[in-house]
Design an enzyme around this catalytic site. Sequence first.
Site, PDB file in Angstrom:
ATOM      1  N   VAL A  11     -91.355 -69.547 -20.126  1.00  0.00           N
ATOM      2  CA  VAL A  11     -90.782 -70.737 -19.483  1.00  0.00           C
ATOM      3  C   VAL A  11     -89.544 -70.389 -18.664  1.00  0.00           C
ATOM      4  CG1 VAL A  11     -89.647 -72.947 -19.966  1.00  0.00           C
ATOM      5  CG2 VAL A  11     -91.745 -72.344 -21.154  1.00  0.00           C
ATOM      6  N   ASP A  30     -80.643 -63.062 -20.908  1.00  0.00           N
ATOM      7  CA  ASP A  30     -81.478 -62.964 -22.109  1.00  0.00           C
ATOM      8  C   ASP A  30     -80.817 -61.992 -23.079  1.00  0.00           C
ATOM      9  OD1 ASP A  30     -84.787 -63.653 -22.580  1.00  0.00           O
ATOM     10  OD2 ASP A  30     -83.776 -62.293 -23.972  1.00  0.00           O
ATOM     11  N   GLU A 154     -91.021 -78.872 -20.261  1.00  0.00           N
ATOM     12  CA  GLU A 154     -91.891 -78.062 -19.405  1.00  0.00           C
ATOM     13  C   GLU A 154     -93.335 -78.208 -19.889  1.00  0.00           C
ATOM     14  OE1 GLU A 154     -91.344 -76.278 -16.519  1.00  0.00           O
ATOM     15  OE2 GLU A 154     -93.516 -76.340 -16.738  1.00  0.00           O
ATOM     16  N   ARG A 157     -98.856 -74.064 -18.580  1.00  0.00           N
ATOM     17  CA  ARG A 157     -99.789 -73.405 -19.495  1.00  0.00           C
ATOM     18  C   ARG A 157     -99.663 -71.898 -19.309  1.00  0.00           C
ATOM     19  NH1 ARG A 157    -104.812 -75.642 -16.642  1.00  0.00           N
ATOM     20  NH2 ARG A 157    -103.315 -75.221 -14.994  1.00  0.00           N
ATOM     21  N   GLU A 158     -99.647 -71.158 -20.421  1.00  0.00           N
ATOM     22  CA  GLU A 158     -99.623 -69.700 -20.277  1.00  0.00           C
ATOM     23  C   GLU A 158    -100.894 -69.257 -19.571  1.00  0.00           C
ATOM     24  OE1 GLU A 158     -98.719 -67.650 -23.949  1.00  0.00           O
ATOM     25  OE2 GLU A 158     -96.969 -68.919 -24.262  1.00  0.00           O
ATOM     26  N   GLY A 261    -113.787 -74.353 -31.818  1.00  0.00           N
ATOM     27  CA  GLY A 261    -113.380 -72.946 -31.739  1.00  0.00           C
ATOM     28  C   GLY A 261    -112.820 -72.524 -33.077  1.00  0.00           C
ATOM     29  N   GLY A 265    -103.921 -72.398 -31.404  1.00  0.00           N
ATOM     30  CA  GLY A 265    -102.923 -71.375 -31.716  1.00  0.00           C
ATOM     31  C   GLY A 265    -101.946 -71.278 -30.570  1.00  0.00           C
ATOM     32  N   CYS A 268     -97.097 -72.934 -28.768  1.00  0.00           N
ATOM     33  CA  CYS A 268     -96.646 -74.324 -28.691  1.00  0.00           C
ATOM     34  C   CYS A 268     -97.336 -75.310 -29.629  1.00  0.00           C
ATOM     35  CB  CYS A 268     -96.757 -74.799 -27.247  1.00  0.00           C
ATOM     36  SG  CYS A 268     -95.653 -73.878 -26.176  1.00  0.00           S
ATOM     37  N   ARG A 333     -98.964 -64.940 -30.321  1.00  0.00           N
ATOM     38  CA  ARG A 333     -98.208 -65.744 -31.284  1.00  0.00           C
ATOM     39  C   ARG A 333     -99.111 -66.821 -31.872  1.00  0.00           C
ATOM     40  NH1 ARG A 333     -92.930 -67.034 -27.668  1.00  0.00           N
ATOM     41  NH2 ARG A 333     -94.535 -67.313 -26.100  1.00  0.00           N
TER      42      ARG A 333
HETATM   43  N1  LIG Z   1     -94.925 -70.735 -23.737  1.00  0.00           N
HETATM   44  C1  LIG Z   1     -95.341 -71.901 -23.281  1.00  0.00           C
HETATM   45  O1  LIG Z   1     -96.498 -72.074 -22.840  1.00  0.00           O
HETATM   46  C2  LIG Z   1     -94.402 -73.082 -23.247  1.00  0.00           C
HETATM   47  C3  LIG Z   1     -94.753 -74.211 -22.480  1.00  0.00           C
HETATM   48  C4  LIG Z   1     -93.876 -75.289 -22.463  1.00  0.00           C
HETATM   49  C5  LIG Z   1     -92.711 -75.275 -23.235  1.00  0.00           C
HETATM   50  N2  LIG Z   1     -92.424 -74.176 -24.000  1.00  0.00           N
HETATM   51  C6  LIG Z   1     -91.179 -74.188 -24.774  1.00  0.00           C
HETATM   52  O2  LIG Z   1     -90.197 -73.441 -24.069  1.00  0.00           O
HETATM   53  C7  LIG Z   1     -89.372 -72.714 -24.991  1.00  0.00           C
HETATM   54  C8  LIG Z   1     -89.451 -71.239 -24.679  1.00  0.00           C
HETATM   55  O3  LIG Z   1     -90.803 -70.801 -24.843  1.00  0.00           O
HETATM   56  P1  LIG Z   1     -91.286 -69.369 -24.311  1.00  0.00           P
HETATM   57  O4  LIG Z   1     -92.740 -69.274 -24.596  1.00  0.00           O
HETATM   58  O5  LIG Z   1     -90.782 -69.159 -22.940  1.00  0.00           O
HETATM   59  O6  LIG Z   1     -90.480 -68.427 -25.333  1.00  0.00           O
HETATM   60  P2  LIG Z   1     -90.298 -66.859 -25.273  1.00  0.00           P
HETATM   61  O7  LIG Z   1     -90.212 -66.403 -26.688  1.00  0.00           O
HETATM   62  O8  LIG Z   1     -91.319 -66.246 -24.372  1.00  0.00           O
HETATM   63  O9  LIG Z   1     -88.857 -66.679 -24.578  1.00  0.00           O
HETATM   64  C9  LIG Z   1     -87.652 -67.050 -25.167  1.00  0.00           C
HETATM   65  C10 LIG Z   1     -86.594 -66.069 -24.681  1.00  0.00           C
HETATM   66  O10 LIG Z   1     -85.308 -66.547 -25.071  1.00  0.00           O
HETATM   67  C11 LIG Z   1     -84.502 -65.417 -25.361  1.00  0.00           C
HETATM   68  N3  LIG Z   1     -83.307 -65.851 -26.107  1.00  0.00           N
HETATM   69  C12 LIG Z   1     -83.213 -66.256 -27.399  1.00  0.00           C
HETATM   70  N4  LIG Z   1     -81.938 -66.600 -27.685  1.00  0.00           N
HETATM   71  C13 LIG Z   1     -81.213 -66.434 -26.567  1.00  0.00           C
HETATM   72  C14 LIG Z   1     -79.852 -66.650 -26.229  1.00  0.00           C
HETATM   73  N5  LIG Z   1     -78.963 -67.120 -27.116  1.00  0.00           N
HETATM   74  N6  LIG Z   1     -79.437 -66.352 -24.990  1.00  0.00           N
HETATM   75  C15 LIG Z   1     -80.312 -65.885 -24.067  1.00  0.00           C
HETATM   76  N7  LIG Z   1     -81.632 -65.669 -24.328  1.00  0.00           N
HETATM   77  C16 LIG Z   1     -82.081 -65.953 -25.561  1.00  0.00           C
HETATM   78  C17 LIG Z   1     -85.443 -64.493 -26.106  1.00  0.00           C
HETATM   79  O11 LIG Z   1     -84.974 -63.151 -26.127  1.00  0.00           O
HETATM   80  C18 LIG Z   1     -86.725 -64.662 -25.278  1.00  0.00           C
HETATM   81  O12 LIG Z   1     -86.803 -63.714 -24.233  1.00  0.00           O
HETATM   82  C19 LIG Z   1     -89.869 -73.091 -26.377  1.00  0.00           C
HETATM   83  O13 LIG Z   1     -89.121 -74.189 -26.845  1.00  0.00           O
HETATM   84  C20 LIG Z   1     -91.298 -73.519 -26.138  1.00  0.00           C
HETATM   85  O14 LIG Z   1     -91.786 -74.412 -27.102  1.00  0.00           O
HETATM   86  C21 LIG Z   1     -93.231 -73.069 -24.013  1.00  0.00           C
END
Ligand SMILES: NC(=O)c1ccc[n+]([C@@H]2O[C@H](COP(=O)([O-])OP(=O)(O)OC[C@H]3O[C@@H](n4cnc5c(N)ncnc54)[C@H](O)[C@@H]3O)[C@@H](O)[C@H]2O)c1
Length: 414
Positions: A11, A30, A154, A157-158, A261, A265, A268, A333
């Site tokens: 995201v 990060d 957000e 979709r991945e 399926g 998983g 999210c 994950r």
């Molecule tokens: N992955 C998805 O498809 C998706 C879609 C919509 C919303 N979200 C939401 O967005 C959020 C992030 O998801 P993601 O999949 O991108 O996670 P991710 O694990 O891919 O990325 C999170 C990042 O945050 C970094 N981080 C953690 N603590 C930090 C800090 N204090 N300072 C700076 N960086 C820090 C981590 O090192 C990591 O790189 C979650 O709440 C998730 O539910 C995810």
Amino acid sequence: MVVTVFGLGFVGLTTAVGFADKGMTVYGVDVDKNRIDILKDGRIPFHEPGLKEALERNLGKHFFLQEDTETVVAESDCVYYCVGTPYGKGGEADLTYLYRALDTTLAACNDDKYRVLVTKSTIPPSTTAEKIIPYIEAKGYLVGRQIGVANNPEFLREGSCWEDFIHADRIVMGVSDERTKQVLMELYAGFDIPKFCVSLNTGEFIKYLSNTLLATMISYANEMAQLADTIGGIDIAQAFRILHMDKRWGGSSMSSYVYPGCGYGGYCLPKDTNAIYAMGKEKGMDAQILKNVIAVNEARSDYMAMRIEEVMEIGGCIGILGLSFKPGSDDVRDTPAAKVISRLVADGYTNIVAYDPLAMEAFEQHYHLPIVYMVSVEEVLERAEKVVILTAWKEFADIATRTEKAIIDCRYML
Ligand SMILES: NC(=O)c1ccc[n+]([C@@H]2O[C@H](COP(=O)([O-])OP(=O)(O)OC[C@H]3O[C@@H](n4cnc5c(N)ncnc54)[C@H](O)[C@@H]3O)[C@@H](O)[C@H]2O)c1
């Protein structure tokens, strides 16, 4: 407009590069130094079509990777939080990473510049109003006067992060005051997408409405498939495909969620369904549908393992095809494959070989399961006595024409 983005995962990186591509100056932060090094090299730490090209276009021009958070926060008009919000002990959203990023931000806000702090991470309804704002105010800042606070969920979709961000269906902004709303509207001015400024709780709720509906459709399909198995004589894949021919679906890809399926998983749906259920309980409601959506999903991987065990002798070689939580992604994950394989291993089935087009390295690092990784589908077909499909990758679609061996199709894709 200058933006700092905390957290450069799926995201955060997409958001940061997306704003940069629209001409804003964006600083990316990060805590994972390895991730920063990969990005500095112009590489992407996960599989996301289009994102590498967007990074290359913007790195060093509009998008900068920064270690000195104090300077970049001081310079920013908006600070975005895209850090993880994983499962807490009781299923609730764990906000630890969010609070840490807020602490870093607030430590850098020493002047009277008005900054808007925006949570893009998924957080349960009422979190901004009841937790984040009091947290910031307890540190001596006046929200709405010195600092604006908002959420901006957000929906990407991945596997199609870039496309989903740049051409989103809607932009939702949960805001509490007019000044914050104006800053966010200016930030998104270059996006020709319907924009909705709603209350703080509504903004957060819309995200859970979306994810829990998807989870519910998947659990419904899985329960119906198991019911069909129990009754017998039913071609499950055919039944669902004919269901999707109903004109009321309008050819929508939403129908793909109403298909059986191995259970939902990924990062999210599992954690978000649990978090909103936990939030309901905290507020005094035991949400019955959500409770059962979760229970059906938890039981699904055991059911799939049982189907495999019914036709396999202990000691025989099981060939797994697919490890990622969905095709087109290397994210492992909460992947159902890990649950099914863990169950098989616990039941004594330790002769397992596996192949996935993208996710083998991530799976090996994440789960440490006693399986042997193969370099191709062919190798799996040679070694295994029976073949099990756990992720519906397109390249497995013709598998039945490539082997005489029995196939257990846990994705109903053949
Ligand atoms: N992955 C998805 O498809 C998706 C879609 C919509 C919303 N979200 C939401 O967005 C959020 C992030 O998801 P993601 O999949 O991108 O996670 P991710 O694990 O891919 O990325 C999170 C990042 O945050 C970094 N981080 C953690 N603590 C930090 C800090 N204090 N300072 C700076 N960086 C820090 C981590 O090192 C990591 O790189 C979650 O709440 C998730 O539910 C995810």
